[in-house]
Design a protein around this motif. Structure first.
Motif, short mmCIF file in Angstrom:
data_model
loop_
_atom_site.label_atom_id
_atom_site.label_comp_id
_atom_site.label_asym_id
_atom_site.label_seq_id
_atom_site.Cartn_x
_atom_site.Cartn_y
_atom_site.Cartn_z
N PHE A 135 0.82 -1.21 0.00
CA PHE A 135 0.00 0.00 0.00
C PHE A 135 0.86 1.26 0.00
CE2 PHE A 135 -4.49 -1.17 0.63
CZ PHE A 135 -4.34 -2.54 0.67
N GLY A 136 2.16 1.11 0.25
CA GLY A 136 3.05 2.27 0.20
C GLY A 136 3.65 2.47 -1.18
N LYS A 141 -2.52 1.47 -7.60
CA LYS A 141 -3.73 2.29 -7.35
C LYS A 141 -4.40 1.74 -6.10
CE LYS A 141 -4.15 5.01 -11.07
NZ LYS A 141 -4.11 6.46 -10.91
N ILE A 142 -4.58 2.62 -5.13
CA ILE A 142 -5.09 2.20 -3.82
C ILE A 142 -6.34 3.00 -3.46
CG2 ILE A 142 -4.53 2.05 -1.35
CD1 ILE A 142 -2.64 0.36 -3.00
N ALA A 143 -7.35 2.31 -2.98
CA ALA A 143 -8.53 2.99 -2.44
C ALA A 143 -8.67 2.66 -0.96
CB ALA A 143 -9.79 2.56 -3.19
N GLY A 163 3.62 -0.06 10.41
CA GLY A 163 4.68 0.89 10.10
C GLY A 163 4.76 1.23 8.62
N VAL A 164 3.59 1.24 7.96
CA VAL A 164 3.55 1.54 6.52
C VAL A 164 2.88 2.90 6.32
CG1 VAL A 164 2.52 0.85 4.31
CG2 VAL A 164 3.45 -0.89 5.86
N THR A 165 3.46 3.71 5.44
CA THR A 165 2.79 4.95 5.06
C THR A 165 2.01 4.67 3.77
OG1 THR A 165 4.62 6.18 5.96
CG2 THR A 165 3.10 7.39 4.55
N ALA A 166 0.70 4.59 3.90
CA ALA A 166 -0.12 4.27 2.73
C ALA A 166 -0.15 5.44 1.76
CB ALA A 166 -1.53 3.92 3.18
N ARG A 167 -0.21 5.13 0.48
CA ARG A 167 -0.31 6.17 -0.54
C ARG A 167 -1.57 5.96 -1.35
NH1 ARG A 167 5.66 7.32 -2.80
NH2 ARG A 167 4.48 9.03 -3.67
#
Lengths: 257, 268
Positions: A135-136, A141-143, A163-167
């Protein structure tokens, strides 16, 4: 899309509310359940509550259950604005508290189910998503749900734990809108409830992830203080919490409270 | 109203005035409700918060770009419908108004079916050029243009049909090509209609919600226009939503009033 459905449903419930109110007056006096029961429920309960509503109508002839499904925060807002509802089932305690603090609920809210998030990818998993770390990835393409709605708040907890920064590319208004984007193949991955993955059948593939423990959220249900059909509201809540209700919820992928 | 009275030389008929006043109140009272409920003390603070500024900027940019798209495609389309010798013009004219009738969310889904990553056209855009329109600012512009273009086309077509084609014919007999006649004779004569259509089109694009959120999604700075920001804020912070609405309202009324004074002459 949700918004329109909500408006349509509100119009429907609004128009029929008078007759429901009149019926409920007689019902309370007689102790039997009759008339119309209007249930505002979180979008993630769409399939289970629709089924439970049919059961309930079959068990109580002459009773009609009308649903308004939507994002829990939107529903809480509508109840605060005086929308005619008898029962509120929220996907998070926060929205129930919001209604309760304003004196909107009658008695105590009870937790009737729990749900957890799962990664949803389109059939065939075109982007090869395996876990939250993907997801980082800026290319995927992330929703996600917007943080204001319970599924978005739960997603935030999951990313913090991992510890993930989602984009994300889009922050949708409710979980069903997120699921639609996955179904159409417009996004590579999304975080939705486990129950939504199951409800989508084969169109969407679910991937479990270890941090999902952190995303478990309680679903409270309560009769509303301004219910026009208080007897119907109590009977419907009893039905949801009955063995039959628990079985339907468990089959859909909900955890027991 | 004074000029009307002067012309009519008598009292205004009550059968017209009464419904007119009710109509005006019906349109304006909700606005008053919004203004009364607005938390004026926090308004400046909200106005200059970065998220509101961002959404407002995005709204203005997207609505203006969508209007440009509508002008470039819509004026020729209106000309074709009014002057062109195409079979089934009546059906075409009706089809052009489809986005007016279609619920905007359905329009958004339709756009996804065509221009989405797996859409009829979108899959080739993605495979050949690596272009993906959903969830982008370009997607917002497309969604707004889709919904707003009929307003422009109808307005310009009406103006074209009201204009006297003999001026164009006269220009043609004097040796002007059809393109030259269109530019130098037709366009100036229908300018008020084009401007009115442009203004309507821009206003519709500015307030667009359903098609935008369905096709372009919602991400701050990329696709969150003011109407989307209002909708999200309404769920958690109604005061903020009212402030956002008032800001959108003030800006749009300001722009429209300025345009009207500048371009559309009052009753002459």
């Amino acid at each position: 899309m949700r918004a329109l459905v909500l408006v349509a449903l509100l119009a429907v419930t609004g128009c029929g509310a008078d007759s429901g109110g009149a019926d409920s007056g007689g019902a309370e006096a007689g102790g039997a359940v009759a008339g119309k029961v209007t249930v505002f429920a979180a979008a993630s309960l769409t399939e289970t509550f629709t089924r439970l509503g049919e059961d309930f109508e079959a068990a109580h002839p002459g009773v009609e259950v009308v649903f308004n499904f939507g994002g829990s925060s939107a529903l809480a807002q509508q109840i605060a604005q005086g929308a005619p509802a008898d029962v509120f089932a929220s996907a998070a305690p926060a929205n129930m508290t919001q209604v309760g603090d304003a004196g909107g609920i009658s008695g105590e809210a009870v937790t009737f189910a729990r749900n957890r998030l799962e990664i949803a990818v389109p059939r065939g998993n075109p982007a090869g998503i395996t876990g939250l770390a993907d997801f980082g990835d800026a290319d995927a393409k992330i929703a996600l749900c917007a943080e204001q709605v319970p599924c978005g708040a739960a997603a935030k907890r999951a990313f913090e734990a991992a510890g993930v920064t989602a984009r994300p590319d889009t922050l949708e208004q409710d979980v069903k809108a997120v699921l639609t984007k996955v179904r159409l193949g417009e996004v590579d991955a999304a975080l939705v409830y486990r129950t939504d993955v199951r409800a989508a059948g084969g169109e969407v593939v679910g991937i479990e992830f270890p941090e999902a423990e952190r995303t478990v959220n309680d679903y409270p249900i309560a009769p509303l203080a301004k219910a026009r059909n208080a007897a119907g509201a109590r009977a419907f809540i009893d039905h949801v919490r009955s063995d039959r209700g628990r079985a339907v919820l468990a089959e859909a992928g909900f955890d027991a409270p | 109203m004074t000029s009307t009275r002067r012309r009519a030389r008598g009292r205004l008929p009550v059968v017209l005035v009464l419904p007119a006043v009710v109509g005006l109140a019906f349109l304006l009272v909700p606005l008053v409700g919004l203004l009364v409920r607005a938390p004026w003390d926090t308004l400046p603070e909200q106005l200059f918060s970065s998220s509101v500024g961002e959404a407002l900027r995005l709204s203005l940019v997207c609505a203006s770009l969508a209007t440009v798209v509508c002008l470039v495609l819509g004026v020729p389309l209106a000309w074709l419908l009014a002057r062109g010798d195409v079979p089934g013009r009546g059906v075409l004219r009706a089809l052009v108004t489809v986005p007016l009738v279609l619920p905007p969310v359905v329009g958004g889904v339709a756009l996804l079916f065509v221009l989405g990553r797996r859409g009829l056209v979108g899959q080739y855009l993605d495979a050949w050029f690596g272009i993906s329109l959903p969830f982008t600012t370009a997607g917002v512009v497309l969604a707004e243009a889709f919904v707003a273009m009929p307003f422009l086309v109808i307005s310009v077509e009406g103006a074209l049909r009201a204009a006297d084609p003999r001026y164009e014919e006269a220009a043609a007999t004097l040796g002007a090509s059809r393109w030259l006649a269109f530019r130098r004779v037709t366009l100036p004569s229908i300018l008020p209609g084009v401007v009115a259509g442009t203004v309507l089109c821009w206003a519709r694009a500015l307030g667009e919600f359903g098609a935008t959120i369905t096709f372009a999604g919602n991400f701050p700075g990329e696709t969150t226009t003011m109407p989307l920001a209002v909708y999200l804020a309404l769920e958690t912070d109604p005061d903020a939503a009212i402030v956002l609405s008032v800001v959108l309202l003030l800006v749009s009324v300001g722009v429209l009033a300025a345009l009207r004074d500048r371009w559309i002459s009052g009753p002459s």
